[in-house]
Design a protein around this motif. Structure first.
Motif, PDB file in Angstrom:
ATOM      1  N   GLY A 159       0.792  -1.222   0.000  1.00 26.46           N
ATOM      2  CA  GLY A 159       0.000   0.000   0.000  1.00 26.46           C
ATOM      3  C   GLY A 159       0.824   1.271   0.000  1.00 26.46           C
ATOM      4  N   VAL A 160       2.156   1.144   0.044  1.00 20.24           N
ATOM      5  CA  VAL A 160       2.994   2.333  -0.042  1.00 20.24           C
ATOM      6  C   VAL A 160       3.269   2.619  -1.511  1.00 20.24           C
ATOM      7  N   ASP A 161       3.158   3.888  -1.898  1.00 22.46           N
ATOM      8  CA  ASP A 161       3.372   4.256  -3.297  1.00 22.46           C
ATOM      9  C   ASP A 161       4.778   3.871  -3.747  1.00 22.46           C
ATOM     10  N   PRO A 162       4.921   3.232  -4.909  1.00 24.28           N
ATOM     11  CA  PRO A 162       6.265   2.826  -5.358  1.00 24.28           C
ATOM     12  C   PRO A 162       7.216   4.002  -5.570  1.00 24.28           C
ATOM     13  N   ALA A 163       6.659   5.217  -5.668  1.00 22.92           N
ATOM     14  CA  ALA A 163       7.537   6.387  -5.818  1.00 22.92           C
ATOM     15  C   ALA A 163       8.458   6.554  -4.619  1.00 22.92           C
ATOM     16  N   LEU A 164       8.050   6.042  -3.456  1.00 18.75           N
ATOM     17  CA  LEU A 164       8.850   6.251  -2.245  1.00 18.75           C
ATOM     18  C   LEU A 164       9.956   5.213  -2.090  1.00 18.75           C
ATOM     19  N   ARG A 165      10.014   4.226  -2.959  1.00 19.04           N
ATOM     20  CA  ARG A 165      11.017   3.176  -2.834  1.00 19.04           C
ATOM     21  C   ARG A 165      12.425   3.755  -2.984  1.00 19.04           C
ATOM     22  N   GLY A 166      13.271   3.443  -2.032  1.00 17.25           N
ATOM     23  CA  GLY A 166      14.680   3.821  -2.135  1.00 17.25           C
ATOM     24  C   GLY A 166      15.023   5.144  -1.513  1.00 17.25           C
ATOM     25  N   SER A 167      14.035   6.011  -1.291  1.00 15.56           N
ATOM     26  CA  SER A 167      14.345   7.310  -0.712  1.00 15.56           C
ATOM     27  C   SER A 167      13.142   7.795   0.086  1.00 15.56           C
ATOM     28  N   VAL A 168      13.333   7.949   1.387  1.00 13.37           N
ATOM     29  CA  VAL A 168      12.230   8.404   2.239  1.00 13.37           C
ATOM     30  C   VAL A 168      12.755   9.469   3.181  1.00 13.37           C
ATOM     31  N   GLN A 169      12.150  10.641   3.113  1.00 12.76           N
ATOM     32  CA  GLN A 169      12.491  11.704   4.046  1.00 12.76           C
ATOM     33  C   GLN A 169      11.482  11.670   5.189  1.00 12.76           C
ATOM     34  N   VAL A 170      11.971  11.737   6.410  1.00 13.37           N
ATOM     35  CA  VAL A 170      11.129  11.530   7.587  1.00 13.37           C
ATOM     36  C   VAL A 170      10.981  12.834   8.354  1.00 13.37           C
ATOM     37  N   ARG A 171       9.724  13.211   8.646  1.00 10.95           N
ATOM     38  CA  ARG A 171       9.473  14.315   9.554  1.00 10.95           C
ATOM     39  C   ARG A 171       8.935  13.734  10.854  1.00 10.95           C
ATOM     40  N   HIS A 172       9.616  14.006  11.939  1.00  5.71           N
ATOM     41  CA  HIS A 172       9.199  13.448  13.220  1.00  5.71           C
ATOM     42  C   HIS A 172       8.291  14.434  13.942  1.00  5.71           C
ATOM     43  N   VAL A 173       7.138  13.945  14.438  1.00  4.24           N
ATOM     44  CA  VAL A 173       6.224  14.781  15.214  1.00  4.24           C
ATOM     45  C   VAL A 173       6.069  14.165  16.599  1.00  4.24           C
ATOM     46  N   ASP A 174       6.390  14.941  17.614  1.00  2.00           N
ATOM     47  CA  ASP A 174       6.179  14.521  18.996  1.00  2.00           C
ATOM     48  C   ASP A 174       4.799  15.027  19.409  1.00  2.00           C
ATOM     49  N   ALA A 175       3.824  14.117  19.461  1.00  2.00           N
ATOM     50  CA  ALA A 175       2.449  14.543  19.739  1.00  2.00           C
ATOM     51  C   ALA A 175       2.122  14.480  21.219  1.00  2.00           C
ATOM     52  N   GLY A 176       3.097  14.185  22.057  1.00  2.00           N
ATOM     53  CA  GLY A 176       2.836  14.090  23.488  1.00  2.00           C
ATOM     54  C   GLY A 176       3.614  12.928  24.086  1.00  2.00           C
ATOM     55  N   ASN A 233      -3.737  19.438  22.829  1.00  2.00           N
ATOM     56  CA  ASN A 233      -3.044  20.574  22.198  1.00  2.00           C
ATOM     57  C   ASN A 233      -2.345  20.184  20.898  1.00  2.00           C
ATOM     58  N   MET A 234      -1.975  18.906  20.756  1.00  2.00           N
ATOM     59  CA  MET A 234      -1.199  18.513  19.578  1.00  2.00           C
ATOM     60  C   MET A 234      -2.056  17.873  18.492  1.00  2.00           C
ATOM     61  N   ALA A 235      -3.364  17.671  18.751  1.00  2.00           N
ATOM     62  CA  ALA A 235      -4.202  17.004  17.749  1.00  2.00           C
ATOM     63  C   ALA A 235      -4.273  17.834  16.467  1.00  2.00           C
ATOM     64  N   GLU A 236      -4.527  19.136  16.632  1.00  2.00           N
ATOM     65  CA  GLU A 236      -4.650  19.985  15.443  1.00  2.00           C
ATOM     66  C   GLU A 236      -3.294  20.161  14.738  1.00  2.00           C
ATOM     67  N   PRO A 237      -2.188  20.486  15.470  1.00  2.00           N
ATOM     68  CA  PRO A 237      -0.882  20.556  14.796  1.00  2.00           C
ATOM     69  C   PRO A 237      -0.530  19.269  14.044  1.00  2.00           C
ATOM     70  N   LEU A 238      -0.906  18.111  14.611  1.00  2.00           N
ATOM     71  CA  LEU A 238      -0.604  16.847  13.930  1.00  2.00           C
ATOM     72  C   LEU A 238      -1.381  16.756  12.620  1.00  2.00           C
ATOM     73  N   ARG A 239      -2.671  17.113  12.678  1.00  2.00           N
ATOM     74  CA  ARG A 239      -3.491  17.106  11.461  1.00  2.00           C
ATOM     75  C   ARG A 239      -2.888  18.030  10.406  1.00  2.00           C
ATOM     76  N   LEU A 240      -2.471  19.229  10.848  1.00  2.00           N
ATOM     77  CA  LEU A 240      -1.901  20.214   9.909  1.00  2.00           C
ATOM     78  C   LEU A 240      -0.587  19.710   9.321  1.00  2.00           C
ATOM     79  N   THR A 241       0.238  19.062  10.164  1.00  2.00           N
ATOM     80  CA  THR A 241       1.525  18.566   9.676  1.00  2.00           C
ATOM     81  C   THR A 241       1.314  17.517   8.588  1.00  2.00           C
ATOM     82  N   VAL A 242       0.363  16.601   8.833  1.00  2.00           N
ATOM     83  CA  VAL A 242       0.110  15.567   7.824  1.00  2.00           C
ATOM     84  C   VAL A 242      -0.443  16.206   6.553  1.00  2.00           C
TER      85      VAL A 242
END
Lengths: 319, 162
Positions: B29-46, B91-100
């Motif tokens: 279910g992961v798009d094949p475009a992401l194969r081989g290179s994935v940039q990760v954004r980490h969100v600390d939601a609590g 407090n982090m529910a909305e920022p998490l939604r916005l980040t995604v």
């Protein structure tokens, strides 16, 4: 000038642009891989920048509300400025085009157009970090330009021309000028300036995640998908072109004098070897270096300006 | 440290990255475009920062997640994977939604640790909005309190397919 000669010159420009475009991600990969190995890591491999680009091209960009056409055009302008510089700088062939001025001033201006486009891109989304990055970027650019002009002016005095092709060809034909005090000082000044201009350590840290320390990264924080791919490729092109120029000034052998296939092939191989070696040296140097505080950067660039100024003085006094 | 001292240190240290374990099954279910290179954004939601320490270790020289094409980035605009840790606080529910929402498609959301999966220590706290999957659609969950660096690396490898 006959039509055949013109076609030869156009072919040379196309070859240079193609080679530089193919080399840019590899140089970046070699730099990162060298750094990873020296840090004890396994590293992502030399091909990782290519994979990153391929992925970015397949993504659907998101543009923040309120952004203008600058967000679309600026990445392409940056890319174009890198390509133009790649065509004008004597990388594979050191033979000047009579119609196109392969002059130092043209090359510097072409790169400056890209610099300004990037600064506008940083301002476009209206975020605090973007504006901060743009202002820092312009400050560094303002300090870099005089040094570039001084350094190449010093190199142009013994040749009697500011055309980069002629300077490289003269250094190749008369290696004694490479070791002359003026030549060495000018190339060292130019090397420092290349690090500043391309956002490498100690002026900017390309691997940082801290927004407050960013210069280049801060401007592209709002760029995504293919736009980001063009920005990345454009800045890698700029690095490769400038590294190639420094390499050809230091070690001008292998640069072709004409457009014959053999000489072109030799020129391409020599350029690839020189730039990849210089990229590895850059990665190794970055392991040993920390980023300078932003307010110390002018001191570093003033130092390199002093070297360039000494180079000009020396080329009048010693030569 | 002097340059010679640094060179000696580099030589003495050699390679600290451990040999790569066999590649895990790629995530369906992961798009094949992401194969081989994935940039990760980490969100600390609590999170309690336990998971963050393990993420730091996963990207350190020993586990070296970067060798599989994963890289931490500073902006969701550059990211392909949003890596969420901790229970989602109010407090982090909305920022998490916005980040995604700020992450360009195709993207994947990875919920890291028991808290993010909705079965951790702080599940029924008064400031908790729910698990990550209650706020944004999740593609992959990684169990553990905290998950070991090897588990973090394995989850990212399932997305990069390397």
């Amino acid at each position: 000038m006959s039509a055949v000669e013109v076609a030869g010159r156009v072919l040379v420009a196309i070859v240079q642009v193609a080679v530089v475009t193919a080399l840019a991600p590899i140089v970046m990969g070699v730099t990162r891989q060298t750094r990873a190995r020296l840090e004890g890591r396994a590293g992502a491999g030399v091909g990782q920048p290519w994979r990153d680009l391929r992925k970015l091209w397949r993504k659907r960009p998101i543009r923040a509300t309120g952004t203008t056409a600058v967000g679309v055009v600026a990445p392409l302008v940056l890319l174009a400025s890198g390509l133009v510089a790649g065509a004008l700088v004597p990388l594979v062939v050191a033979a000047p085009l009579p119609q196109v001025p392969g002059d130092l001033f043209v090359v510097v201006s072409a790169l400056l157009v890209g610099t300004v486009a990037l600064a506008l891109l940083g301002l476009d989304a209206g975020t605090a970090f973007g504006g901060m990055g743009s202002s820092r970027h312009m400050m560094i650019a303002a300090l870099v330009e005089p040094t570039v002009l001084m350094a190449v002016y010093a190199l142009s005095i013994p040749v009697g021309s500011s055309t980069l092709s002629l300077i490289v060809a003269a250094r190749r034909d008369d290696p004694a000028t490479i070791a002359s005090p003026a030549g060495v000082l000018a190339v060292v000044a130019l090397a420092v300036v290349v690090l500043a201009e391309t956002g490498r350590l100690p002026v900017d840290n390309p691997a940082t995640h801290l927004e407050l320390t960013m210069v280049h990264e801060a401007m592209v924080l709002e760029t995504s998908g293919p736009d980001l791919a063009w920005v990345e490729l454009g800045s890698w092109l700029r690095l490769t072109v400038l590294l190639g120029l420094v390499a050809n000034l230091m070690v001008p052998w292998g640069v072709a004098g004409g457009a014959s296939p053999g000489a072109l092939l030799l020129g391409v191989v020599a350029l690839a070897a020189k730039v990849v070696l210089l990229g590895a040296a850059l990665g190794a140097g970055e392991v040993a270096m920390a980023k300078l505080r932003l307010f110390r950067v002018p001191e570093l660039l003033a130092g390199s300006f002093a070297l360039a100024f000494l180079a000009v003085t020396a080329s009048y006094l010693v030569a | 440290m002097s340059l010679r001292g640094l060179a000696r240190l580099v030589r003495r240290t050699g390679r600290v990255a451990e040999p790569a374990p066999p590649a895990p099954e790629p995530l369906a279910g992961v798009d094949p475009a992401l194969r081989g290179s994935v940039q990760v954004r980490h969100v600390d939601a609590g999170s309690c920062n336990g998971c963050e320490i393990e993420i730091g270790a996963a990207f350190g020289p020993v586990y070296d997640a970067e060798r599989y094409g994963a890289r931490l980035v500073a902006s969701p605009r550059h990211a392909d994977v949003v890596l969420v840790t901790g229970v989602v606080t109010r407090n982090m529910a909305e920022p998490l939604r916005l980040t995604v929402a700020a992450t360009p498609e195709p993207r994947a959301v990875v919920a890291l640790g028991d808290c993010a999966r909705g079965c951790g220590l702080m599940r029924d706290g008064y400031g908790v909005a729910g698990a990550v999957s209650d706020v944004v659609p999740v593609d992959l969950e990684v169990p553990g309190c905290p998950p070991e660096p090897a588990a973090v690396v394995e989850a990212l490898r399932r997305v990069t397919g390397r």
